[in-house]
Design a protein around this motif. Structure first.
Motif, PDB file in Angstrom:
ATOM      1  N   PHE A  78       3.002   2.711  15.504  1.00 62.32           N
ATOM      2  CA  PHE A  78       3.358   4.056  15.976  1.00 62.32           C
ATOM      3  C   PHE A  78       3.235   5.095  14.855  1.00 62.32           C
ATOM      4  CE2 PHE A  78       6.944   7.008  17.318  1.00 62.32           C
ATOM      5  CZ  PHE A  78       6.206   7.643  18.303  1.00 62.32           C
ATOM      6  N   TYR A  79       3.826   4.793  13.688  1.00 63.14           N
ATOM      7  CA  TYR A  79       3.772   5.753  12.577  1.00 63.14           C
ATOM      8  C   TYR A  79       2.353   5.902  12.022  1.00 63.14           C
ATOM      9  CZ  TYR A  79       8.900   5.972  12.397  1.00 63.14           C
ATOM     10  OH  TYR A  79      10.218   6.177  12.691  1.00 63.14           O
ATOM     11  N   SER A  80       1.592   4.796  12.048  1.00 69.30           N
ATOM     12  CA  SER A  80       0.213   4.900  11.552  1.00 69.30           C
ATOM     13  C   SER A  80      -0.633   5.711  12.526  1.00 69.30           C
ATOM     14  CB  SER A  80      -0.407   3.513  11.372  1.00 69.30           C
ATOM     15  OG  SER A  80       0.362   2.784  10.445  1.00 69.30           O
TER      16      SER A  80
ATOM     17  N   GLU B  32       2.340   6.971   4.964  1.00 70.35           N
ATOM     18  CA  GLU B  32       3.334   6.756   3.895  1.00 70.35           C
ATOM     19  C   GLU B  32       4.369   7.875   3.922  1.00 70.35           C
ATOM     20  OE1 GLU B  32      -0.111   6.367   3.796  1.00 70.35           O
ATOM     21  OE2 GLU B  32      -0.496   6.537   1.662  1.00 70.35           O
TER      22      GLU B  32
ATOM     23  N   ALA C 243      -3.127  11.502  17.003  1.00 71.33           N
ATOM     24  CA  ALA C 243      -1.929  12.354  16.984  1.00 71.33           C
ATOM     25  C   ALA C 243      -2.166  13.675  17.706  1.00 71.33           C
ATOM     26  CB  ALA C 243      -1.499  12.594  15.544  1.00 71.33           C
TER      27      ALA C 243
ATOM     28  N   VAL D 138       2.994   6.867  22.054  1.00 73.24           N
ATOM     29  CA  VAL D 138       3.959   5.894  22.582  1.00 73.24           C
ATOM     30  C   VAL D 138       3.242   4.927  23.523  1.00 73.24           C
ATOM     31  CG1 VAL D 138       5.980   5.621  24.082  1.00 73.24           C
ATOM     32  CG2 VAL D 138       5.926   7.466  22.403  1.00 73.24           C
TER      33      VAL D 138
ATOM     34  N   TYR E  40       0.837  -1.207   0.000  1.00 70.10           N
ATOM     35  CA  TYR E  40       0.000   0.000   0.000  1.00 70.10           C
ATOM     36  C   TYR E  40       0.876   1.263   0.000  1.00 70.10           C
ATOM     37  CZ  TYR E  40      -3.212   3.608   1.542  1.00 70.10           C
ATOM     38  OH  TYR E  40      -3.930   4.774   1.637  1.00 70.10           O
ATOM     39  N   ARG E  41       1.949   1.226   0.807  1.00 70.10           N
ATOM     40  CA  ARG E  41       2.840   2.394   0.884  1.00 70.10           C
ATOM     41  C   ARG E  41       3.825   2.439  -0.280  1.00 70.10           C
ATOM     42  NH1 ARG E  41       4.519   1.942   7.325  1.00 70.10           N
ATOM     43  NH2 ARG E  41       2.648   2.919   8.184  1.00 70.10           N
TER      44      ARG E  41
ATOM     45  N   VAL F 193       2.846  13.012  21.251  1.00 70.46           N
ATOM     46  CA  VAL F 193       3.703  11.821  21.181  1.00 70.46           C
ATOM     47  C   VAL F 193       3.545  10.882  22.392  1.00 70.46           C
ATOM     48  CG1 VAL F 193       6.101  11.024  21.018  1.00 70.46           C
ATOM     49  CG2 VAL F 193       5.355  12.988  19.687  1.00 70.46           C
TER      50      VAL F 193
ATOM     51  N   ARG G 159       6.947   0.032  15.521  1.00 74.37           N
ATOM     52  CA  ARG G 159       7.313   1.418  15.180  1.00 74.37           C
ATOM     53  C   ARG G 159       6.733   1.784  13.806  1.00 74.37           C
ATOM     54  NH1 ARG G 159      12.911   0.992  14.091  1.00 74.37           N
ATOM     55  NH2 ARG G 159      12.137   0.472  12.018  1.00 74.37           N
TER      56      ARG G 159
ATOM     57  N   GLN H  30      15.375  -0.566  21.381  1.00 70.98           N
ATOM     58  CA  GLN H  30      15.963  -0.599  20.029  1.00 70.98           C
ATOM     59  C   GLN H  30      16.881  -1.810  19.867  1.00 70.98           C
ATOM     60  OE1 GLN H  30      17.763   3.298  19.421  1.00 70.98           O
ATOM     61  NE2 GLN H  30      15.892   4.194  20.217  1.00 70.98           N
TER      62      GLN H  30
ATOM     63  N   ALA I 225       0.449   8.055  14.356  1.00 66.02           N
ATOM     64  CA  ALA I 225       0.878   9.453  14.231  1.00 66.02           C
ATOM     65  C   ALA I 225       0.180  10.150  13.070  1.00 66.02           C
ATOM     66  CB  ALA I 225       2.388   9.514  14.038  1.00 66.02           C
ATOM     67  N   ALA I 226      -0.302   9.366  12.102  1.00 64.74           N
ATOM     68  CA  ALA I 226      -0.991   9.962  10.962  1.00 64.74           C
ATOM     69  C   ALA I 226      -2.508   9.934  11.159  1.00 64.74           C
ATOM     70  CB  ALA I 226      -0.617   9.212   9.687  1.00 64.74           C
ATOM     71  N   GLY I 227      -2.955   9.494  12.318  1.00 64.70           N
ATOM     72  CA  GLY I 227      -4.397   9.374  12.572  1.00 64.70           C
ATOM     73  C   GLY I 227      -4.883  10.356  13.621  1.00 64.70           C
TER      74      GLY I 227
ATOM     75  N   PHE J  36       0.297  14.860   7.334  1.00 60.55           N
ATOM     76  CA  PHE J  36       1.134  13.815   6.733  1.00 60.55           C
ATOM     77  C   PHE J  36       0.437  12.463   6.858  1.00 60.55           C
ATOM     78  CE2 PHE J  36       4.402  16.943   8.049  1.00 60.55           C
ATOM     79  CZ  PHE J  36       4.980  17.172   6.808  1.00 60.55           C
TER      80      PHE J  36
ATOM     81  N   GLN K 242       6.254   0.550  -0.881  1.00 57.39           N
ATOM     82  CA  GLN K 242       7.641   0.243  -0.505  1.00 57.39           C
ATOM     83  C   GLN K 242       8.109  -1.056  -1.154  1.00 57.39           C
ATOM     84  OE1 GLN K 242       7.269   0.672   3.822  1.00 57.39           O
ATOM     85  NE2 GLN K 242       8.484   2.532   3.653  1.00 57.39           N
TER      86      GLN K 242
END
Lengths: 480, 81
Positions: free
Chosen positions: A293-295, B58, A302, A310, A138-139, A306, A289, A278, A297-299, B55, A141
């Motif tokens: 976490f990143y998803s 992605e 957010a 977390v 989807y991304r 932070v 992560r 880590q 942060a986009a929802g 953002f 990558q």
């Protein structure tokens, strides 16, 4: 078929022999057939579930690439189906117990049906690998894989199928696509890794597991110090278990010419809790992560900042480890510690605390203490253990009583674990610069023979200990 | 009026506590002790607030350098203060 079993030894030897001597065209079908045989050796029905999950993410990946405008809907449908599988097989019992408890308090006279479902081994690992593939497609990558057989091998590759490392398509798929000719050095380093993993599991993890059981089987009979040491040993036991499994997985992969991802980087050398995460179970923490976490942060979450992101990520990480309140609390405690670490960073940097002290504090307090939640059977027992551990002043002499650690065979397990752990930590530190065996190989003949003799004695002592102890259990992470 | 690049650098310095004169040359995600995954999200959220953009996940995983961020901000037209 456990990695630490005679059956697996013969299975691996046979597959390796045919893989390296048979025609190139049969290599991938052989690995795929071996992977399904390996997984179905626990329960043939598991193979169907593995195939269904594989087919689902394969179809979603192809669908997203061919109908890009509906990619988001397809992705969410795929994620929903994967999470439903996890919910039914892993979390339903926990959910129904809690719902019934709540309904019982409300006296509504209705119960969620109790269903006994056997948790398929390794489900959390291959479902996560399958989820990561869909999100990566989807991304953009990675491209959607067209070859279903190859994709099936990516999800089911037996060295890492039931307990990781959780591989990304970008690392494993290109390697599976390539033809690997026999590589003597790969086989040699693979066998060394397998031996290291077996040592961690069969010698250290098994040794420590006896001492941990002795500490927590009836915690009311132990003093605070004994329970605290039990928690530290439990953390090391879990490390030797999963890191041992990973070493065997990486070793098997290397013997087939495939490099799986590094999963542990001397986690107990971490100087703070953030660094610990880590270094510990890196493919899992990296998964959380990148995909949680990143998803988040986009929802919509957010907007709370932070710390909340977390905290929620670690709560879910805890829940991944097991369907129980203990794991939820353990995840929250870890999330809370990372948040505190991050928010006090500027303030703490004003003080110069020696690295050794920070490492000791991280392991002895931040990593060791919350392990009580992992090693106790419920929240009540965890709180009881904490009360004892922190009751150093109220329990007088009882708190210090660790005589049981030195009674009978326990003394042998304790002493041998301490010596072996010390040796292993030194070897791992040296390995960071250059593999110890390579260093020894360059030494003058006399010194080299002496080093090999010492290593031989260690091996004899380790094997002797396994026969002395006479226990051989499954890997802890299988239940996750 | 401050350029988008200057505002971006100001936020990066503030989030990573680099001081007004700290060099930003060659700053790459994960190569700097402050720019770890938590610092990354802190930076993303601060940029969203400053430039009033959103953002996607992605975008979050794709940016690695200040140049990546600047080009993403230009694409999203994030100029408002």
């Amino acid at each position: 078929m456990l990695f630490n079993s005679v059956e697996f030894f013969f299975f691996l030897a046979t597959v390796l022999f045919v893989y390296h001597t048979g025609p190139a065209v049969l290599k991938r079908p052989l690995l795929l057939a071996a992977s399904y045989v390996f997984y179905m050796s626990w329960n043939p029905a598991y193979g169907l579930l593995l195939f269904a999950v594989t087919l689902l993410s394969y179809a979603v990946g192809r669908g997203m690439e061919s109908v890009r405008r509906h990619a988001r809907i397809l992705l969410w449908a795929g994620i929903g189906a994967h999470l439903a599988v996890m919910f039914i097989f892993k979390y339903y019992s926990f959910f129904s117990e809690n719902v019934n408890w709540t309904l019982g308090r409300l006296s509504l006279g209705w119960d969620a049906p109790a269903v006994e479902i056997l948790l398929p081994i390794g489900i959390s690992f291959y479902v996560f690998q399958s989820l990561s593939y869909m999100v990566d497609v989807y991304r953009r990558q990675v491209g959607a894989e067209r070859n279903l057989w190859l994709y099936m091998l990516y999800i089911s590759f037996f060295p890492q199928l039931v307990a990781g490392p959780i591989e990304r398509a970008s690392n494993l798929l290109p390697q599976l696509r390539k033809d690997h000719s026999f590589d003597k050095e790969g086989l040699r380093s693979g066998l060394v890794l397998i031996a290291t993993g077996l040592f961690k599991k069969m010698v250290l993890a098994e040794n420590l597991s006896i001492l941990v059981s002795a500490a927590f089987f009836r915690p009311e009979t132990r003093g605070g110090l004994g329970l605290y040491l039990g928690a530290l040993m439990a953390r090391y036991m879990i490390y030797c278990d999963i890191a041992g499994y990973t070493d065997i997985a990486l070793g098997c992969g290397r013997a087939f010419g495939i490099r799986l991802s590094k999963n542990f980087d001397r986690p107990f050398a971490a100087r703070n809790i953030s660094e610990y995460w880590q270094r510990w179970h890196m493919t899992l923490s990296g998964w959380f992560r990148d995909y949680v976490f990143y998803s988040l942060a986009a929802g919509p979450l957010a907007r709370f900042g932070v710390p909340v992101l977390v905290f929620v990520t670690f709560l879910l990480l805890g829940l991944w480890h097991g369907a129980s309140w203990n794991f939820v609390i353990w995840g929250c405690v870890n999330g809370g510690m990372v948040v505190v670490y991050q928010s006090t960073r500027g303030w703490r940097e004003k003080f110069q605390v020696p690295a050794a002290l920070r490492t000791a504090f991280t392991f002895l307090a931040l990593v060791g203490l919350p392990t009580v939640f992992v090693v106790t059977k419920d929240v009540g027992q965890s709180l009881f253990a904490f009360k004892k551990i922190f009751g150093v002043f109220s329990q007088a002499g009882d708190w210090w009583d660790i005589g049981w650690l030195f009674e009978g065979r326990n003394a042998v397990y304790l002493l041998s674990s301490a010596v072996f752990i010390g040796g292993m930590e030194i070897a791992q530190k040296l390995n960071e610069k250059e593999p110890v065996l390579e260093t020894i190989g360059r030494w003058p003949a006399g010194r080299r023979r002496l080093a090999y003799a010492v290593l031989g004695l260690v091996a004899v002592a380790a094997v002797g200990l396994i026969f002395f102890r006479q226990t051989n259990t499954a890997f802890v992470y299988f239940q996750f | 009026m401050e350029s988008m690049e200057d505002r971006l650098k100001k936020i990066v310095r503030s989030v990573f506590n680099l001081g007004p004169s700290g060099s930003l040359d060659g700053l790459v995600y994960k190569d700097h002790p402050r720019w770890d995954s938590l610092g990354h999200i802190q930076l993303i959220l601060s940029l969203e607030k400053e430039f009033r953009v959103k953002f996607s996940s992605e975008d979050v995983v794709s940016v690695r350098t200040l140049e990546d961020i600047a080009s993403l901000l230009r694409k999203k037209g994030g100029q408002a203060s």
